[in-house]
Design an enzyme around this catalytic site. Structure first.
Site, PDB file in Angstrom:
ATOM      1  N   HIS A  14      -7.949  -5.120  -0.579  1.00  0.00           N
ATOM      2  CA  HIS A  14      -6.657  -4.455  -0.416  1.00  0.00           C
ATOM      3  C   HIS A  14      -5.836  -5.055   0.726  1.00  0.00           C
ATOM      4  CE1 HIS A  14      -3.786  -1.221  -0.711  1.00  0.00           C
ATOM      5  NE2 HIS A  14      -4.010  -0.821   0.523  1.00  0.00           N
ATOM      6  N   ASP A  15      -6.482  -5.390   1.807  1.00  0.00           N
ATOM      7  CA  ASP A  15      -5.784  -5.882   3.002  1.00  0.00           C
ATOM      8  C   ASP A  15      -5.169  -7.278   2.831  1.00  0.00           C
ATOM      9  OD1 ASP A  15      -5.792  -3.751   4.628  1.00  0.00           O
ATOM     10  OD2 ASP A  15      -7.369  -4.451   5.988  1.00  0.00           O
ATOM     11  N   ASP A  32      -8.546  -6.284  -5.024  1.00  0.00           N
ATOM     12  CA  ASP A  32      -8.190  -4.981  -4.467  1.00  0.00           C
ATOM     13  C   ASP A  32      -8.757  -3.884  -5.369  1.00  0.00           C
ATOM     14  OD1 ASP A  32      -7.029  -2.701  -3.462  1.00  0.00           O
ATOM     15  OD2 ASP A  32      -4.970  -3.453  -3.502  1.00  0.00           O
ATOM     16  N   SER A  84       0.832  -1.201   0.000  1.00  0.00           N
ATOM     17  CA  SER A  84       0.000   0.000   0.000  1.00  0.00           C
ATOM     18  C   SER A  84       0.874   1.262   0.000  1.00  0.00           C
ATOM     19  CB  SER A  84      -0.927  -0.055   1.217  1.00  0.00           C
ATOM     20  OG  SER A  84      -1.940   0.885   1.108  1.00  0.00           O
ATOM     21  N   ARG A 103     -11.998   6.064   9.973  1.00  0.00           N
ATOM     22  CA  ARG A 103     -11.569   4.671   9.973  1.00  0.00           C
ATOM     23  C   ARG A 103     -12.620   3.746   9.359  1.00  0.00           C
ATOM     24  NH1 ARG A 103      -7.092   1.753   9.566  1.00  0.00           N
ATOM     25  NH2 ARG A 103      -7.171  -0.197  10.736  1.00  0.00           N
TER      26      ARG A 103
END
Lengths: 379, 208
Positions: free
Chosen positions: A353-354, A320, A155, A225
């Protein structure tokens, strides 16, 4: 005494490097002196040729692996780093460094400004990915590392790797760029702006001087968040984990927690707001927005990458959507346009993405194969 | 012809066609054996493209620059004239657009090197004419319903396509299943050849 898994680096403690030289930032501002907090795992070999720098993402830190005394949760990349693991600490000397502007120990908005004796707050200058690289060259030198065997990051950390390769071609042998992009899209910036607005408009923000009011913009940080977290996951995985499951098995016709996904988001938001600094969140999202190494070459990424000399591994994940595979392919194209050594894999997975934080077999297999090369080159 | 290099025989022949020190793009590079060989023996540099994820780690381990790519999406990631050679070995018959891919090969490279199973081989012809069944052979081991080979052709077909695309054949070879050449193969390549190998360039591309 606590017992740690065999493949963990175990108990770790952070160290601080104080740099008393001024650092001129991209914005023109100057930090007269600064601290960098870092951790190391494994041993630096005789020739100092086996060091790997791990760059962290937006909310990460130097605590990459291992455990602090009394902690149940290990560092953020424990999945990949340790003795015998993918990033093998029996072979490599692994360094995690907290970026400038962060809230985990390196000089940042919540540090005391020596000039005023109070927290920097909004006075802390904007920092860019380039500034991070610049600041970390001091750490490399202090550790006796002339050239990193590899710089690795996911990232925002991956962007930092790219910047290292451009700015210090002689100090990085291998670059591993995971789930990154050569710059943010309008959509990416839009998400960041919503997150910032949530913080900036929180009445507890006090123009960034909330420390002095003994409060913090928790509501804003929580919203930021929540939004961020949604973009780190794929729709598929949210569906798989939560679907439309209800907390109490029925709809209550009110605004309490009804769906499981709401509960999950609130939990994520609470735990984040308890440990993260709002000013740092603002700074980090700005560093993301500003990142664009090709800006100096009229948008030509190939030209921007022409100073690079490293060998590259670029990895992306099919699910992602925050930094989609197509964005990684832009980097790959610019690399092979420059006839640089590059391998690229698009890992099929549904976590979003994670995924870069997870133990996905094919991902680890490719990374391990590449690090074998890094190791051969470093001996 | 060296037979002890551990290469698949068609690649062994192609390797001899490649000048030392040149830049090569290998389409459908598999585990990178061929590129690793060329790098080692001929000081060749370049990249391998491969769609199958299982090959990425082995190729990376072999020190090959492998880029996971779908060939059916074209070679638009590569600038014109980036390579001396573009190699397509035993893959032409399984891509969606063989004609477009051949043109793409000659856009990004000066010369193309192609190998494919020859559908004009006598056994293939025999199975179709005599038994009325889709041919299954050593070179084409799949059944019609599960074959990845969706664009099969003969030497004549390939050469006809080359003419249509203004592609000039510089060299060709037809070999049998042990990849040996013989007098018969030289006289009747389209009938006796199991694997066809071609080196070609665009007609407007002068010698270099």
């Amino acid at each position: 005494m606590a017992v740690f898994p065999d493949d963990s680096v175990g108990l770790v403690s952070p160290r601080t490097l104080h740099v008393s030289e001024p650092l001129r930032l991209s914005s023109g501002a100057v930090l007269p002196e600064f601290d960098l907090v870092y951790e190391t795992y494994g041993h630096l070999n005789e020739h100092h040729s086996n060091a790997i720098l791990v760059c962290h993402a937006l909310s990460g830190s130097h605590h990459v692996a291992g455990y602090y005394p009394g902690d149940k949760k290990p560092g953020w990349w424990e999945n990949l780093i340790g003795p015998g693991k993918t990033i093998n600490t029996d072979r490599f000397f692994v360094v995690g460094c907290n970026n400038l502007g962060s809230c985990f120990g390196s000089t940042g908005p919540n540090s005391i400004n020596p000039a005023t004796g109070r927290p920097f707050g909004p006075e802390f200058p904007m920092v860019t990915v380039r500034d991070w690289v610049e600041s970390q060259t001091h750490l490399a030198t202090a550790l006796g590392i002339e050239r990193w065997a590899a710089v690795i990051g996911g990232s925002l950390g991956g962007m930092q790797v790219l910047q290292w390769a451009i700015d210090y071609p002689d100090r990085i042998a291998h670059a591993v760029i995971i789930a990154a992009a050569p710059k943010l899209t309008a959509q990416n910036i839009a998400f960041n702006e919503v997150a910032r607005q949530a913080i900036l408009t929180d009445p507890d923000f006090h123009g960034g001087r909330f420390y002095e009011h003994n409060t913090e913009p928790r509501r804003g940080l929580r919203l930021a968040r929540m939004l961020g977290h949604i973009t780190y996951l794929s729709g598929d995985i949210l569906h798989q984990k939560f679907g439309r499951d209800l907390r109490e098995g029925k709809i209550n016709f009110d605004y309490g927690v009804e769906f499981e996904i709401e509960s999950y988001l609130r939990y994520q938001a609470d735990s984040f707001a308890g440990r993260f600094d709002a000013n740092t969140y603002l700074l980090m999202t700005k560093a993301l927005d500003y990142f664009d190494p090709a800006a100096a070459t009229d948008g030509n990424l190939t030209a921007a990458l022409s100073p690079a000399r490293a060998s590259f591994l670029v990895l992306s994940f099919t699910s992602d959507w925050r930094f989609a595979p197509a964005r990684s392919r832009e980097i790959v194209k610019a690399l092979h346009d420059n006839r640089l050594r590059v391998s690229y894999a698009e890992i099929r997975d549904h976590h979003g993405h994670d995924t870069f934080l997870m133990r996905i077999p094919l991902y680890l297999e490719v990374l391990e194969a590449y690090l074998e090369r890094v190791f051969q080159d470093s001996t | 012809m060296s037979k002890t290099n551990g290469l698949r025989p068609d690649l062994s022949i192609i390797a001899e066609w490649i000048r030392p020190g040149s830049r090569v793009l290998d389409l459908g590079c598999g585990d990178g054996t061929f590129l690793a060989y060329l790098a080692r023996e001929k000081n060749v540099t370049g990249y391998g493209l491969e769609i199958d994820e299982r090959y990425i780690a082995p190729a990376v381990r072999a020190g090959v620059n492998i880029i996971q790519t779908d060939l059916d999406a074209g070679l638009s990631g590569f600038d014109a004239s980036s390579f001396d050679y573009v190699v397509l070995s035993l893959t032409l018959q399984s891509v969606k657009y063989p004609d477009r891919l051949l043109q793409e090969m000659l856009r990004v490279g000066h010369e193309g090197l192609v190998t494919f199973p020859n559908f004009g081989h006598w056994q293939t012809r025999l199975q179709l004419t005599l038994f009325g069944k889709m041919p299954v052979s050593r070179a084409l081991p799949n059944e019609w319903y599960n074959t990845p080979n969706i664009h099969l052709c003969t030497l004549h077909d390939f050469e006809a396509l080359c003419r249509r695309l203004s592609i000039e054949v510089l060299e060709y070879r037809a070999v049998n299943h042990v990849h040996k050449s013989s007098v018969g193969l030289r006289l009747l390549p389209n009938l006796l050849g199991e694997i066809a190998l071609y080196r070609f360039r665009h007609r407007n591309e002068g010698p270099r």
